[in-house]
Enzyme design. Structure first.
Site, PDB file in Angstrom:
ATOM      1  N   SER A 119     -37.234 -97.659  29.085  1.00 46.22           N
ATOM      2  CA  SER A 119     -36.648 -97.328  30.214  1.00 46.22           C
ATOM      3  C   SER A 119     -35.370 -98.370  29.479  1.00 46.22           C
ATOM      4  O   SER A 119     -34.309 -97.456  28.956  1.00 46.22           O
ATOM      5  CB  SER A 119     -37.458 -98.025  31.004  1.00 46.22           C
ATOM      6  OG  SER A 119     -36.647 -98.230  32.025  1.00 46.22           O
ATOM      7  N   ASP A 167     -40.170 -88.612  36.876  1.00 45.63           N
ATOM      8  CA  ASP A 167     -39.337 -90.215  36.892  1.00 45.63           C
ATOM      9  C   ASP A 167     -38.345 -91.188  38.029  1.00 45.63           C
ATOM     10  O   ASP A 167     -37.290 -89.868  37.583  1.00 45.63           O
ATOM     11  CB  ASP A 167     -38.294 -90.359  35.753  1.00 45.63           C
ATOM     12  CG  ASP A 167     -38.487 -91.207  34.760  1.00 45.63           C
ATOM     13  OD1 ASP A 167     -38.568 -92.895  35.846  1.00 45.63           O
ATOM     14  OD2 ASP A 167     -38.225 -92.221  34.093  1.00 45.63           O
ATOM     15  N   HIS A 199     -42.371 -92.719  34.882  1.00 44.07           N
ATOM     16  CA  HIS A 199     -41.383 -93.645  35.005  1.00 44.07           C
ATOM     17  C   HIS A 199     -42.747 -94.563  33.297  1.00 44.07           C
ATOM     18  O   HIS A 199     -42.586 -95.068  33.929  1.00 44.07           O
ATOM     19  CB  HIS A 199     -40.177 -94.532  35.425  1.00 44.07           C
ATOM     20  CG  HIS A 199     -39.789 -95.907  34.680  1.00 44.07           C
ATOM     21  ND1 HIS A 199     -38.068 -94.946  34.157  1.00 44.07           N
ATOM     22  CD2 HIS A 199     -39.119 -97.163  34.062  1.00 44.07           C
ATOM     23  CE1 HIS A 199     -38.090 -95.625  33.553  1.00 44.07           C
ATOM     24  NE2 HIS A 199     -38.236 -96.474  34.126  1.00 44.07           N
TER      25      HIS A 199
END
Length: 241
Positions: A119, A167, A199
């Site tokens: 991320s 995601d 995610h």
């Protein structure tokens, strides 16, 4: 930004390290949250040294009393595509110095080093490799994106993208667009998409990451073997069921 960088370290049980993995967590997490990933990498690569840095700032997405160990690399409050680039700027030199210090500490060079980001950590890893080409040999970018798509590809770093097709935080289209741009500028990159993943770093993507590390021969190695032949194109999409 704090100048004291907190680090978790895992080293081989015996012998000298042969690889160095540097793990960069997502926003609101910390180095300890990368522990399961570190243990997986250690099982797959027993002679690897694994380091996980804490983000340089306390997470500002919670009231101060609730922050605890939550960290961030840069603030996402009021973030836009334009401000993301500006917020990265002061972080990159500090992280570059930290990676170089880690390399010196374990006695390994740039090409034996792999940045692994999730991320916000993946955003940082991609931008670091773009800014300091050759600082690391590989980047594993899980659920990340470029702050801005690159005009040129790094020549000394291989980029591996891993993304969930569902995601909701950083949409998979960002990874696809990055891969297309890197193909256009003859970058050395691969992409794996787990269509049902969100995610996260799920089992399928982690398996593909290990596969890429073991089986993908960097294009710079091909060029050296072939006497500096023209650049090879980026590898295409791999979709996982």
């Amino acid at each position: 930004m704090s100048t004291s960088i907190q680090t978790l370290r895992w080293v081989p049980e015996s012998g000298q390290p042969e690889q160095l993995f540097v793990l960069l967590h997502g926003v609101g997490a910390n180095a300890a949250d990368m522990g399961p990933l570190a243990e997986h990498l250690r099982r797959e690569f027993p002679q690897a040294a694994v380091l996980a840095f804490d983000g340089f700032e306390p997470f500002d997405g919670l009231p101060a009393a609730q922050v605890g160990g939550a960290r961030q690399w840069f603030s996402i409050q009021g973030q836009t595509d334009a401000t993301r680039v500006a917020r990265l700027e002061p972080v990159l030199p500090t992280l570059q110095a930290a990676v170089q210090a880690a390399q010196q500490a374990v006695g390994l060079g740039q090409q034996a080093t792999c940045l692994v980001g999730f991320s916000q950590g993946a955003i940082l890893a991609l931008e670091l490799a773009q800014r300091y080409d050759g600082l690391v040999g590989r980047v594993l970018a899980f659920a990340g994106r470029y702050a801005t798509l690159p005009e040129a590809a790094p020549k000394q770093t291989t980029l591996h993208f891993f993304h969930g097709g569902l995601d909701p935080v950083i949409e998979v289209q960002h990874a696809r667009e990055a891969m297309q741009r890197l193909a256009d500028v003859q970058g050395d990159a691969t992409i794996d998409i787990a269509e049902d993943a969100g995610h996260e770093i799920n089992g399928a993507l982690l398996m593909r990451a290990v596969f890429r590390l073991r089986n993908h021969i960097p294009h710079r190695s091909w060029r050296a073997a072939l006497g500096q032949a023209p650049d090879m194109p980026s590898q295409g999409l791999e979709a996982l069921d």
